[in-house]
Design a protein around this motif. Structure first.
Motif, PDB file in Angstrom:
ATOM      1  N   LEU A   1       0.825  -1.204   0.000  1.00  0.00           N
ATOM      2  CA  LEU A   1       0.000   0.000   0.000  1.00  0.00           C
ATOM      3  C   LEU A   1       0.863   1.260   0.000  1.00  0.00           C
ATOM      4  CD1 LEU A   1      -2.904  -0.819   2.498  1.00  0.00           C
ATOM      5  CD2 LEU A   1      -3.052  -0.566   0.012  1.00  0.00           C
ATOM      6  N   LYS A   2       1.934   1.255   0.803  1.00  0.00           N
ATOM      7  CA  LYS A   2       2.831   2.416   0.866  1.00  0.00           C
ATOM      8  C   LYS A   2       3.536   2.626  -0.475  1.00  0.00           C
ATOM      9  CE  LYS A   2       3.770   2.355   5.842  1.00  0.00           C
ATOM     10  NZ  LYS A   2       4.809   2.167   6.901  1.00  0.00           N
ATOM     11  N   GLU A   3       3.995   1.520  -1.081  1.00  0.00           N
ATOM     12  CA  GLU A   3       4.683   1.626  -2.367  1.00  0.00           C
ATOM     13  C   GLU A   3       3.743   2.150  -3.451  1.00  0.00           C
ATOM     14  OE1 GLU A   3       6.200  -2.273  -3.057  1.00  0.00           O
ATOM     15  OE2 GLU A   3       7.969  -1.995  -1.773  1.00  0.00           O
ATOM     16  N   LYS A   4       2.503   1.652  -3.454  1.00  0.00           N
ATOM     17  CA  LYS A   4       1.541   2.120  -4.455  1.00  0.00           C
ATOM     18  C   LYS A   4       1.231   3.596  -4.257  1.00  0.00           C
ATOM     19  CE  LYS A   4      -2.879   1.092  -6.619  1.00  0.00           C
ATOM     20  NZ  LYS A   4      -4.024   0.191  -6.718  1.00  0.00           N
ATOM     21  N   LYS A   5       1.085   3.997  -2.979  1.00  0.00           N
ATOM     22  CA  LYS A   5       0.808   5.394  -2.689  1.00  0.00           C
ATOM     23  C   LYS A   5       1.976   6.276  -3.123  1.00  0.00           C
ATOM     24  CE  LYS A   5      -0.469   8.539   1.062  1.00  0.00           C
ATOM     25  NZ  LYS A   5      -0.753   8.670   2.518  1.00  0.00           N
ATOM     26  N   ALA A   6       3.203   5.803  -2.843  1.00  0.00           N
ATOM     27  CA  ALA A   6       4.389   6.570  -3.221  1.00  0.00           C
ATOM     28  C   ALA A   6       4.508   6.685  -4.733  1.00  0.00           C
ATOM     29  CB  ALA A   6       5.646   5.907  -2.644  1.00  0.00           C
ATOM     30  N   ASN A   7       4.234   5.580  -5.436  1.00  0.00           N
ATOM     31  CA  ASN A   7       4.291   5.607  -6.900  1.00  0.00           C
ATOM     32  C   ASN A   7       3.232   6.540  -7.468  1.00  0.00           C
ATOM     33  OD1 ASN A   7       6.388   3.767  -6.965  1.00  0.00           O
ATOM     34  ND2 ASN A   7       5.033   1.996  -7.157  1.00  0.00           N
TER      35      ASN A   7
ATOM     36  N   GLU B   1       1.974   9.173  -5.954  1.00  0.00           N
ATOM     37  CA  GLU B   1       2.380  10.548  -5.693  1.00  0.00           C
ATOM     38  C   GLU B   1       3.478  10.982  -6.648  1.00  0.00           C
ATOM     39  OE1 GLU B   1       3.467  10.508  -1.609  1.00  0.00           O
ATOM     40  OE2 GLU B   1       1.406  10.673  -0.861  1.00  0.00           O
ATOM     41  N   SER B   2       4.391  10.043  -6.990  1.00  0.00           N
ATOM     42  CA  SER B   2       5.468  10.359  -7.928  1.00  0.00           C
ATOM     43  C   SER B   2       4.902  10.662  -9.311  1.00  0.00           C
ATOM     44  CB  SER B   2       6.454   9.199  -8.011  1.00  0.00           C
ATOM     45  OG  SER B   2       7.066   8.978  -6.759  1.00  0.00           O
ATOM     46  N   THR B   3       3.921   9.868  -9.721  1.00  0.00           N
ATOM     47  CA  THR B   3       3.288  10.074 -11.019  1.00  0.00           C
ATOM     48  C   THR B   3       2.568  11.409 -11.075  1.00  0.00           C
ATOM     49  OG1 THR B   3       2.973   7.694 -11.279  1.00  0.00           O
ATOM     50  CG2 THR B   3       1.634   9.119 -12.662  1.00  0.00           C
ATOM     51  N   ASP B   4       1.857  11.730  -9.993  1.00  0.00           N
ATOM     52  CA  ASP B   4       1.136  13.011  -9.935  1.00  0.00           C
ATOM     53  C   ASP B   4       2.103  14.178 -10.004  1.00  0.00           C
ATOM     54  OD1 ASP B   4      -1.213  11.643  -9.743  1.00  0.00           O
ATOM     55  OD2 ASP B   4      -1.375  11.806  -7.546  1.00  0.00           O
ATOM     56  N   SER B   5       3.255  14.057  -9.307  1.00  0.00           N
ATOM     57  CA  SER B   5       4.247  15.132  -9.300  1.00  0.00           C
ATOM     58  C   SER B   5       4.834  15.330 -10.686  1.00  0.00           C
ATOM     59  CB  SER B   5       5.362  14.812  -8.301  1.00  0.00           C
ATOM     60  OG  SER B   5       4.842  14.731  -6.990  1.00  0.00           O
ATOM     61  N   ALA B   6       5.106  14.197 -11.378  1.00  0.00           N
ATOM     62  CA  ALA B   6       5.663  14.278 -12.725  1.00  0.00           C
ATOM     63  C   ALA B   6       4.681  14.944 -13.676  1.00  0.00           C
ATOM     64  CB  ALA B   6       6.016  12.866 -13.221  1.00  0.00           C
TER      65      ALA B   6
END
Length: 216
Positions: A196-202, A204-209
């Motif tokens: 869940l943490k990894e998916k959330k982090a990914n 957030e990374s996608t949204d930032s990009a």
């Protein structure tokens, strides 16, 4: 939806392996075991389930030794275990239906297995993959198979050799198995939280990009 489709494709990549076929065999032996028990072939039924348990031992060893570990295998192995264990529990419910304490313990097994199956399905629906079995899960499964097969073969009136195991001993065996199986359930929680943490982090990374590209 796309995440689910991608996850399913990834799940079945490299699925055609000996360990996975052993899992399929373990599932196929469940109705054979059940029919034999119903027909009062208790010892043969216990042997069939013992063979099923051995496939669980060998599929993991083969997968690791010959590099045949697959995503499907990581999920199929615990599912085959759960189906086999559910079959054993249902047979034992039939066998000890008149024993209220046994019934309560066995229904707790069923509740736990249903919870794991539903949880695994929900993970797949969210694009996550159920974690591979931890060591405590393997220990729990081994103890369960050994204790329950012995009870089926040698415990109670409906057994290959009747009343070899006293009822208090059988109850202790079931309680130990139940404690271990719930310990195994909780052992999956860290892996689930990590995903869940990894998916959330990914995410957030996608949204930032995407925000950076939009700003440019």
């Amino acid at each position: 939806m796309n995440g689910f489709k991608d996850n399913m494709k990834d799940l079945f990549k490299g699925w055609n392996t000996i360990p996975n076929w052993l899992c399929f065999l373990r599932i196929a032996l469940i109705p054979v075991f059940s029919v034999l028990f119903i027909k009062d072939k208790f010892l043969i039924a216990a042997i069939i389930m013992a063979v099923a348990a051995l496939t669980d031992l060998f599929d993991g060893k083969i997968a690791r030794k010959f590099n045949q570990v697959s995503n499907l295998g990581k999920m199929l192995d615990p599912i085959a275990d759960k189906l086999s264990q559910m079959a054993i529990v249902i047979i034992l419910l039939y066998k000890f239906w008149d024993n209220t304490f046994f019934k309560v313990l066995l229904f707790m097994f069923i509740a736990k297995e249903i919870l794991m199956l539903v949880g695994g399905a929900l993970l797949l629906a969210k694009g996550l993959r159920p974690a591979a079995a931890e060591m405590v899960g393997k220990v729990s499964t081994t103890v369960f198979y050994v204790f329950m097969i012995v009870i089926i073969a040698f415990g109670g009136e409906s057994a290959a050799i009747k009343n070899v195991i006293p009822e208090p001993v059988m109850i202790i065996m079931v309680v130990i198995s139940l404690i271990l199986t719930f310990a195994a359930l909780f052992s999956y929680v860290p892996g689930f939280v990590k995903q869940l943490k990894e998916k959330k982090a990914n995410g957030e990374s996608t949204d930032s990009a995407e925000e950076s590209e939009a700003a440019e």
